[in-house]
Design a protein around this motif. Sequence first.
Motif, PDB file in Angstrom:
ATOM      1  N   THR A  72       5.363  13.595  25.573  1.00  0.00           N
ATOM      2  CA  THR A  72       6.553  13.276  24.768  1.00  0.00           C
ATOM      3  C   THR A  72       7.370  12.178  25.440  1.00  0.00           C
ATOM      4  OG1 THR A  72       6.591  15.537  23.949  1.00  0.00           O
ATOM      5  CG2 THR A  72       8.614  14.253  23.689  1.00  0.00           C
ATOM      6  N   GLU A  73       7.461  12.246  26.773  1.00  0.00           N
ATOM      7  CA  GLU A  73       8.178  11.206  27.500  1.00  0.00           C
ATOM      8  C   GLU A  73       7.527   9.840  27.244  1.00  0.00           C
ATOM      9  OE1 GLU A  73      10.928  11.877  29.109  1.00  0.00           O
ATOM     10  OE2 GLU A  73      11.317   9.937  30.042  1.00  0.00           O
ATOM     11  N   GLY A  74       6.207   9.805  27.247  1.00  0.00           N
ATOM     12  CA  GLY A  74       5.502   8.549  26.983  1.00  0.00           C
ATOM     13  C   GLY A  74       5.809   8.005  25.590  1.00  0.00           C
ATOM     14  N   LEU A  75       5.816   8.890  24.595  1.00  0.00           N
ATOM     15  CA  LEU A  75       6.127   8.458  23.225  1.00  0.00           C
ATOM     16  C   LEU A  75       7.567   7.964  23.131  1.00  0.00           C
ATOM     17  CD1 LEU A  75       4.472  11.457  21.317  1.00  0.00           C
ATOM     18  CD2 LEU A  75       3.630   9.096  21.370  1.00  0.00           C
ATOM     19  N   LEU A  76       8.479   8.676  23.802  1.00  0.00           N
ATOM     20  CA  LEU A  76       9.895   8.276  23.759  1.00  0.00           C
ATOM     21  C   LEU A  76      10.119   6.945  24.468  1.00  0.00           C
ATOM     22  CD1 LEU A  76      11.741  11.664  24.363  1.00  0.00           C
ATOM     23  CD2 LEU A  76      12.143  10.095  22.449  1.00  0.00           C
ATOM     24  N   LEU A  77       9.500   6.782  25.628  1.00  0.00           N
ATOM     25  CA  LEU A  77       9.667   5.523  26.362  1.00  0.00           C
ATOM     26  C   LEU A  77       9.209   4.347  25.511  1.00  0.00           C
ATOM     27  CD1 LEU A  77       8.460   6.628  29.919  1.00  0.00           C
ATOM     28  CD2 LEU A  77      10.774   5.890  29.321  1.00  0.00           C
ATOM     29  N   ALA A  78       8.070   4.533  24.821  1.00  0.00           N
ATOM     30  CA  ALA A  78       7.584   3.456  23.956  1.00  0.00           C
ATOM     31  C   ALA A  78       8.584   3.181  22.842  1.00  0.00           C
ATOM     32  CB  ALA A  78       6.218   3.829  23.381  1.00  0.00           C
ATOM     33  N   ALA A  79       9.114   4.244  22.246  1.00  0.00           N
ATOM     34  CA  ALA A  79      10.059   4.074  21.139  1.00  0.00           C
ATOM     35  C   ALA A  79      11.340   3.392  21.609  1.00  0.00           C
ATOM     36  CB  ALA A  79      10.376   5.431  20.514  1.00  0.00           C
ATOM     37  N   GLN A  85       6.604   2.639  31.795  1.00  0.00           N
ATOM     38  CA  GLN A  85       7.252   3.354  32.898  1.00  0.00           C
ATOM     39  C   GLN A  85       6.545   4.690  33.123  1.00  0.00           C
ATOM     40  OE1 GLN A  85      11.331   3.604  33.539  1.00  0.00           O
ATOM     41  NE2 GLN A  85      11.894   1.845  32.308  1.00  0.00           N
ATOM     42  N   PRO A  86       6.594   5.214  34.346  1.00  0.00           N
ATOM     43  CA  PRO A  86       5.945   6.508  34.588  1.00  0.00           C
ATOM     44  C   PRO A  86       6.568   7.602  33.718  1.00  0.00           C
ATOM     45  CG  PRO A  86       7.265   5.825  36.484  1.00  0.00           C
ATOM     46  CD  PRO A  86       7.194   4.655  35.555  1.00  0.00           C
ATOM     47  N   LYS A  87       5.740   8.542  33.296  1.00  0.00           N
ATOM     48  CA  LYS A  87       6.194   9.512  32.294  1.00  0.00           C
ATOM     49  C   LYS A  87       6.093  10.949  32.749  1.00  0.00           C
ATOM     50  CE  LYS A  87       1.675   9.549  30.064  1.00  0.00           C
ATOM     51  NZ  LYS A  87       0.929   9.411  28.818  1.00  0.00           N
ATOM     52  N   ALA A  88       5.568  11.178  33.954  1.00  0.00           N
ATOM     53  CA  ALA A  88       5.448  12.558  34.432  1.00  0.00           C
ATOM     54  C   ALA A  88       6.835  13.128  34.739  1.00  0.00           C
ATOM     55  CB  ALA A  88       4.558  12.612  35.668  1.00  0.00           C
ATOM     56  N   ALA A  92      10.627  11.345  34.966  1.00  0.00           N
ATOM     57  CA  ALA A  92      11.608  11.589  33.901  1.00  0.00           C
ATOM     58  C   ALA A  92      12.893  12.171  34.507  1.00  0.00           C
ATOM     59  CB  ALA A  92      11.027  12.545  32.857  1.00  0.00           C
ATOM     60  N   TRP A  93      12.718  13.091  35.448  1.00  0.00           N
ATOM     61  CA  TRP A  93      13.884  13.712  36.090  1.00  0.00           C
ATOM     62  C   TRP A  93      14.659  12.682  36.920  1.00  0.00           C
ATOM     63  CZ3 TRP A  93      15.897  14.533  40.915  1.00  0.00           C
ATOM     64  CH2 TRP A  93      16.908  15.506  41.016  1.00  0.00           C
ATOM     65  N   ALA A  94      13.912  11.848  37.630  1.00  0.00           N
ATOM     66  CA  ALA A  94      14.565  10.837  38.468  1.00  0.00           C
ATOM     67  C   ALA A  94      15.397   9.869  37.616  1.00  0.00           C
ATOM     68  CB  ALA A  94      13.510  10.074  39.275  1.00  0.00           C
ATOM     69  N   ARG A  95      14.851   9.420  36.508  1.00  0.00           N
ATOM     70  CA  ARG A  95      15.602   8.507  35.639  1.00  0.00           C
ATOM     71  C   ARG A  95      16.882   9.157  35.146  1.00  0.00           C
ATOM     72  NH1 ARG A  95      10.432   6.640  33.797  1.00  0.00           N
ATOM     73  NH2 ARG A  95      10.351   8.391  32.377  1.00  0.00           N
ATOM     74  N   LEU A  96      16.786  10.440  34.875  1.00  0.00           N
ATOM     75  CA  LEU A  96      17.953  11.184  34.383  1.00  0.00           C
ATOM     76  C   LEU A  96      19.071  11.221  35.422  1.00  0.00           C
ATOM     77  CD1 LEU A  96      18.501  12.690  31.781  1.00  0.00           C
ATOM     78  CD2 LEU A  96      17.277  14.660  32.703  1.00  0.00           C
ATOM     79  N   ALA A 130      10.792  24.071  37.342  1.00  0.00           N
ATOM     80  CA  ALA A 130      11.139  24.593  36.013  1.00  0.00           C
ATOM     81  C   ALA A 130      12.549  24.152  35.603  1.00  0.00           C
ATOM     82  CB  ALA A 130      11.031  26.115  35.996  1.00  0.00           C
ATOM     83  N   GLU A 131      13.444  24.107  36.585  1.00  0.00           N
ATOM     84  CA  GLU A 131      14.813  23.671  36.285  1.00  0.00           C
ATOM     85  C   GLU A 131      14.835  22.188  35.921  1.00  0.00           C
ATOM     86  OE1 GLU A 131      13.898  25.610  38.750  1.00  0.00           O
ATOM     87  OE2 GLU A 131      14.958  27.474  38.267  1.00  0.00           O
ATOM     88  N   ALA A 132      14.015  21.403  36.627  1.00  0.00           N
ATOM     89  CA  ALA A 132      13.909  19.975  36.282  1.00  0.00           C
ATOM     90  C   ALA A 132      13.343  19.830  34.877  1.00  0.00           C
ATOM     91  CB  ALA A 132      13.017  19.263  37.297  1.00  0.00           C
ATOM     92  N   ALA A 133      12.356  20.660  34.565  1.00  0.00           N
ATOM     93  CA  ALA A 133      11.757  20.602  33.225  1.00  0.00           C
ATOM     94  C   ALA A 133      12.796  20.942  32.161  1.00  0.00           C
ATOM     95  CB  ALA A 133      10.570  21.565  33.138  1.00  0.00           C
ATOM     96  N   ARG A 134      13.658  21.917  32.459  1.00  0.00           N
ATOM     97  CA  ARG A 134      14.686  22.296  31.492  1.00  0.00           C
ATOM     98  C   ARG A 134      15.650  21.134  31.229  1.00  0.00           C
ATOM     99  NH1 ARG A 134      17.947  27.612  32.814  1.00  0.00           N
ATOM    100  NH2 ARG A 134      18.520  26.336  34.597  1.00  0.00           N
ATOM    101  N   GLU A 135      15.996  20.415  32.283  1.00  0.00           N
ATOM    102  CA  GLU A 135      16.885  19.254  32.114  1.00  0.00           C
ATOM    103  C   GLU A 135      16.217  18.161  31.284  1.00  0.00           C
ATOM    104  OE1 GLU A 135      19.160  17.535  35.433  1.00  0.00           O
ATOM    105  OE2 GLU A 135      18.344  19.188  36.620  1.00  0.00           O
ATOM    106  N   VAL A 136      14.947  17.889  31.607  1.00  0.00           N
ATOM    107  CA  VAL A 136      14.241  16.826  30.888  1.00  0.00           C
ATOM    108  C   VAL A 136      14.038  17.213  29.428  1.00  0.00           C
ATOM    109  CG1 VAL A 136      12.023  15.624  30.711  1.00  0.00           C
ATOM    110  CG2 VAL A 136      13.150  15.847  32.935  1.00  0.00           C
ATOM    111  N   LEU A 137      13.764  18.476  29.184  1.00  0.00           N
ATOM    112  CA  LEU A 137      13.601  18.947  27.804  1.00  0.00           C
ATOM    113  C   LEU A 137      14.885  18.713  27.000  1.00  0.00           C
ATOM    114  CD1 LEU A 137      11.975  20.527  25.655  1.00  0.00           C
ATOM    115  CD2 LEU A 137      12.950  22.627  26.603  1.00  0.00           C
TER     116      LEU A 137
END
Length: 555
Positions: A72-79, A85-88, A92-96, A130-137
Motif C-alpha cells: 500500500t505504501e508503494g501504491l501511495l508513494l506512486a500516487a 522511495q523505499p516502501k517497507a 514509512a515510519w522514518a518518513r513519518l 507493531a506500534e510502528a505499523a499502527r502509526e503507519v496504518l
Amino acid sequence: MQVIVAREDEGVFVVLDSSGRRALPEAGFVEYLTRVERADAPRWVFPSVDRLYPVLLRAGLRISRCHDLSLTEGLLLAAEGRAGQPKALPAAWARLHGLEPPPDEPSAADAQPALFETRGSGLPAGVGVAEAAREVLADQDRRMKRVEHPERFRLLAAAESASALVAAEMRADGLPWRADVHDALLTELLGPRVPAGQRPKKLVELAARISEAFGGKAVNPDSPQTIVRAFGREGISIPSARAHVLRKVDHPAVPLLIEYRELARLHSANGWAWLDEWVAEGRFRPAWVVGGVVSGRWASSGGGALQIPKTLRVCVRADPGWKLVVADAAQLEPRVLAALSGDRRLAEASASTDLYARLSEAMFAGTMSAEEGRPRAKIAMLSAMYGGTAGEAASLLALLRQRFPDAVSYVEHAAQAGERGERVRSRLGRVSPAPSEAWRALTGGANDDSATESRARQAARNWGRFTRNFVVQASAADFTAVLLATLRRKLPEPAQLVFFQHDEVIVHTPGQLAAQVEAAIAESVAESTALTFGPACPVHFPMPAATVTTYADAK
DNA sequence: ACTTCCGAGCTT
DNA sequence: CCTAAAGCTCGGAAGT
C-alpha cells in the motif's frame, strides 16, 4: 475489526489490537491467529505479507483478508509522485518522523534464510514493530482520503493485499509439475542426461556439423560474435546472430544453427539443472513478486515462472483424480480500453468473444474479407495501445480513430500527457512514475542544434508510448488483482490457485469440483468488472475456462 | 577469480 | 522482423 501482526527479533511475534498488545512465540502466535481468524475473520494488518504469511502457511493457517502496509505504501508513494522511495515499514515510519528512510531489504524470497531470520526490525531501538505499523496504518488511512478517487484506491489496496496472499499461497501449494514427463522430453530432444556444464549428445553432434558447414573451423554456436565472424569469413555480412536474421541467410549452417539454438535454449533455461533446482515432490514453486512491474503486473524471481516455454506445458499435469481449470481473459487490454474510455461502439463490439472480428467488420465491411480484415484490425488496435507506427499501422490507426474516436483519443491523451512529462493513472489509481531529471533537461527547453532537438523529440515520444500503454496495462492489472481477490474467496475447498500470468489463471481442483470452479471464475469476472469499472460498465470480459488434465491441452 | 555488460530468447 | 514494452535468465566476453 483490524488486528496488527508483526515479527519482532528472535522469533517473537506481536499481536496488537484494541484490547492491547501480546508478544508470543511462533507456535502460540499461530494458535492465537487461528482462533481469532475462525471467530472474527478480522482484517489482519501485515508490515509485509511476503515476509510473514509464509510462516502461517507452513503451520496450515490461511486467512481471509489483510492489509499489506508495504504494498500500500508503494501504491501511495506512486500516487503522491514519490515513486521509487523505499516502501517497507522502517522507511514509512522514518518518513513519518522526519528521519532518513532506510533502503528496503531484499525481498524475503531472495534473502538468505539465515540472514533473514537474524536481521533486526530495521526500526530504531525502542520502537516496537507493531506500534510502528499502527502509526503507519493510521497515516495511510489519512493519505488514502487525499488521492483522486479514494474509494477506488481503497479497492486497489485491498486487491493488491489479497494478491499478496494469493502469491504466497501459490508458492506454498506449487504448480503441479511432472518431473518424469519433463525428463523424458529432455532425453528425447537432447539425448541422455549429462552432468552440469556438459553439452548433451544432440548438441555435441549439431556443434560438430555446424563447424563442418563452416569448412571445418571450430565454431562455438553459443557465441553470437563467433557466429557473425564465421559468416563473415564466408563472405556473408550479418548485423547479429539473432534467429530472425539467420533465417534470411542462405547457407548450409543456418538450419543447423537454428536447431542448435532452440535445443540449447531448452537445455540452459529449462533443462535438468532447472528441474533439480525448481521442482520437488511434483511441484514447481517459484517466488511471485506482486507489483514487480511499474504497471502493477506481477514479476517472478527464480525459476522464470512467467517465461515457461509453451513446449513444457505438457509437464504441468493435474494429480490423479484432479483437474486443471485454465482460464484466460480474452483480448483483455482492448476491452479494458473500451471500459476506460466509455467508447460506446467499442463496448458494443466487446459483446463478441472475438473482439477483433467485430472490429474488422466495423472497419472494413464491404471492402475486404474477414480473413484479410481481422489481422489488420488487430494491428490497428495494438498500435493504438502501444504507439506503433511501422508499416501499415499509421493508416490503420487513422481508420480505427474514425470508427472508435473516444477509445483512440483516450490513449492519445495519455500519450500527450506523457510527452509533456505528466503522470497518468489507471482506473483504480496506480500512477505512472515521473520521467527522470535527465529526461526533463533534454525535453524541457528549446534545443539549439537539430541533433539534440531530434533526440529530445524522440525521448518525448518514447515516454508518451510508455504512458499510453500504462493507462491500459495498469488498468488491466487493476482488474486482474480484483479478479484474483474475488476468485480466491469463491473457490471451493480444496481447489487451489496455482498459476497466474498477467491475464490467465490455473486452478488445481478435485475433478468433481471442476464445474464449480468454472462457475466461480465466471462469477468472479462479473463481480470484478462491476467493482473495477462500475456497476453500469457495458463492456463484456469473456474469460473462457477449460478443464483439462495437462496445461498443454488448454488452447 | 570475480564483476559487469551484452546478446539472445522466452512469456504476456 | 511483422505491433510494444518489460522482466527474467543464461552463456560468453570484457573489465577489474
